[in-house]
Design a protein around this motif. Structure first.
Motif, PDB file in Angstrom:
ATOM      1  N   GLU A 150     -43.469  58.357  55.372  1.00 62.39           N
ATOM      2  CA  GLU A 150     -44.427  59.358  54.910  1.00 62.39           C
ATOM      3  C   GLU A 150     -43.847  60.767  55.036  1.00 62.39           C
ATOM      4  OE1 GLU A 150     -47.850  58.560  57.330  1.00 62.39           O
ATOM      5  OE2 GLU A 150     -48.427  56.812  56.139  1.00 62.39           O
ATOM      6  N   CYS A 151     -42.927  60.977  55.988  1.00 64.12           N
ATOM      7  CA  CYS A 151     -42.311  62.294  56.186  1.00 64.12           C
ATOM      8  C   CYS A 151     -41.188  62.550  55.184  1.00 64.12           C
ATOM      9  CB  CYS A 151     -41.797  62.445  57.622  1.00 64.12           C
ATOM     10  SG  CYS A 151     -40.272  61.546  57.986  1.00 64.12           S
ATOM     11  N   GLY A 152     -40.808  61.537  54.400  1.00 62.16           N
ATOM     12  CA  GLY A 152     -39.771  61.686  53.379  1.00 62.16           C
ATOM     13  C   GLY A 152     -38.418  61.133  53.761  1.00 62.16           C
ATOM     14  N   GLU A 153     -38.223  60.797  55.027  1.00 67.31           N
ATOM     15  CA  GLU A 153     -36.946  60.259  55.507  1.00 67.31           C
ATOM     16  C   GLU A 153     -36.769  58.812  55.026  1.00 67.31           C
ATOM     17  OE1 GLU A 153     -33.397  60.630  57.934  1.00 67.31           O
ATOM     18  OE2 GLU A 153     -34.815  62.077  57.126  1.00 67.31           O
ATOM     19  N   GLU A 154     -35.529  58.435  54.723  1.00 62.20           N
ATOM     20  CA  GLU A 154     -35.219  57.055  54.353  1.00 62.20           C
ATOM     21  C   GLU A 154     -35.400  56.157  55.575  1.00 62.20           C
ATOM     22  OE1 GLU A 154     -31.130  55.358  53.033  1.00 62.20           O
ATOM     23  OE2 GLU A 154     -31.968  56.522  51.356  1.00 62.20           O
ATOM     24  N   LEU A 155     -36.032  54.997  55.393  1.00 57.83           N
ATOM     25  CA  LEU A 155     -36.284  54.085  56.508  1.00 57.83           C
ATOM     26  C   LEU A 155     -35.075  53.203  56.759  1.00 57.83           C
ATOM     27  CD1 LEU A 155     -39.927  53.040  55.595  1.00 57.83           C
ATOM     28  CD2 LEU A 155     -39.218  54.575  57.430  1.00 57.83           C
ATOM     29  N   ILE A 156     -34.933  52.753  57.997  1.00 57.63           N
ATOM     30  CA  ILE A 156     -33.880  51.807  58.370  1.00 57.63           C
ATOM     31  C   ILE A 156     -34.530  50.491  58.758  1.00 57.63           C
ATOM     32  CG2 ILE A 156     -32.266  53.583  59.130  1.00 57.63           C
ATOM     33  CD1 ILE A 156     -33.049  52.719  62.047  1.00 57.63           C
ATOM     34  N   TYR A 157     -33.744  49.411  58.669  1.00 52.44           N
ATOM     35  CA  TYR A 157     -34.203  48.091  59.103  1.00 52.44           C
ATOM     36  C   TYR A 157     -33.901  47.964  60.585  1.00 52.44           C
ATOM     37  CZ  TYR A 157     -34.317  43.052  59.707  1.00 52.44           C
ATOM     38  OH  TYR A 157     -34.588  41.786  60.167  1.00 52.44           O
ATOM     39  N   TRP A 158     -34.918  47.637  61.380  1.00 49.63           N
ATOM     40  CA  TRP A 158     -34.780  47.494  62.829  1.00 49.63           C
ATOM     41  C   TRP A 158     -35.158  46.062  63.196  1.00 49.63           C
ATOM     42  CZ3 TRP A 158     -38.290  46.052  66.554  1.00 49.63           C
ATOM     43  CH2 TRP A 158     -37.952  46.311  67.882  1.00 49.63           C
ATOM     44  N   LEU A 195     -39.495  48.289  59.598  1.00 49.67           N
ATOM     45  CA  LEU A 195     -38.815  49.447  59.036  1.00 49.67           C
ATOM     46  C   LEU A 195     -39.136  50.632  59.929  1.00 49.67           C
ATOM     47  CD1 LEU A 195     -39.598  48.910  55.262  1.00 49.67           C
ATOM     48  CD2 LEU A 195     -37.499  48.328  56.490  1.00 49.67           C
ATOM     49  N   LYS A 196     -38.130  51.426  60.226  1.00 53.78           N
ATOM     50  CA  LYS A 196     -38.292  52.484  61.210  1.00 53.78           C
ATOM     51  C   LYS A 196     -37.725  53.800  60.684  1.00 53.78           C
ATOM     52  CE  LYS A 196     -37.835  52.494  66.174  1.00 53.78           C
ATOM     53  NZ  LYS A 196     -37.162  51.999  67.330  1.00 53.78           N
ATOM     54  N   TYR A 235     -40.114  58.743  63.854  1.00 54.03           N
ATOM     55  CA  TYR A 235     -40.292  57.490  64.595  1.00 54.03           C
ATOM     56  C   TYR A 235     -41.463  56.644  64.081  1.00 54.03           C
ATOM     57  CZ  TYR A 235     -37.110  60.061  67.510  1.00 54.03           C
ATOM     58  OH  TYR A 235     -36.043  60.805  67.943  1.00 54.03           O
ATOM     59  N   GLY A 236     -41.872  56.883  62.833  1.00 54.47           N
ATOM     60  CA  GLY A 236     -42.885  56.028  62.214  1.00 54.47           C
ATOM     61  C   GLY A 236     -42.327  54.621  62.011  1.00 54.47           C
ATOM     62  N   GLU A 237     -43.197  53.615  62.069  1.00 61.84           N
ATOM     63  CA  GLU A 237     -42.774  52.227  61.891  1.00 61.84           C
ATOM     64  C   GLU A 237     -43.681  51.547  60.885  1.00 61.84           C
ATOM     65  OE1 GLU A 237     -42.910  50.564  65.824  1.00 61.84           O
ATOM     66  OE2 GLU A 237     -41.038  51.500  66.401  1.00 61.84           O
ATOM     67  N   TYR A 238     -43.093  50.684  60.056  1.00 58.85           N
ATOM     68  CA  TYR A 238     -43.820  50.026  58.976  1.00 58.85           C
ATOM     69  C   TYR A 238     -43.492  48.541  58.930  1.00 58.85           C
ATOM     70  CZ  TYR A 238     -44.301  54.835  57.398  1.00 58.85           C
ATOM     71  OH  TYR A 238     -44.587  56.171  57.326  1.00 58.85           O
ATOM     72  N   HIS A 239     -44.457  47.767  58.474  1.00 56.10           N
ATOM     73  CA  HIS A 239     -44.222  46.346  58.233  1.00 56.10           C
ATOM     74  C   HIS A 239     -43.259  46.208  57.054  1.00 56.10           C
ATOM     75  CE1 HIS A 239     -47.311  44.618  60.876  1.00 56.10           C
ATOM     76  NE2 HIS A 239     -47.993  45.734  60.604  1.00 56.10           N
TER      77      HIS A 239
END
Length: 79
Positions: free
Chosen positions: A9-17, A52-53, A58-62
């Protein structure tokens, strides 16, 4: 439409954790302490956590997948 990497939501690309678990079995010594070296260590396919992190906020997503099997962002992870 071309695939777009999932973003926060902040615009940063998510990483797989991912965090994978394993099991250790150790003997209890005569002194009542647990032996330093386990006598059996094995992986457990059921103990796997992934999401996804975001490294910025530090937002986290399913994790979801589109019809082509590509990773897309799911709902926000409730901690």
């Amino acid at each position: 439409m071309a695939y777009q990497k999932p973003t926060c939501e902040c615009g940063e690309e998510l990483i797989y954790w991912t965090q994978k678990g394993y099991t250790e079995e150790s003997k209890i010594l005569k002194s009542g302490k647990i032996a330093k070296r386990p006598y059996h260590v094995y992986g457990n396919e059921m103990l796997v956590w992934d999401r996804l992190k975001c490294n910025r906020c530090y937002g986290e997503y399913h994790i979801e997948h589109d019809s082509s099997g590509r990773v897309i962002r799911g709902e926000k992870w409730d901690s």
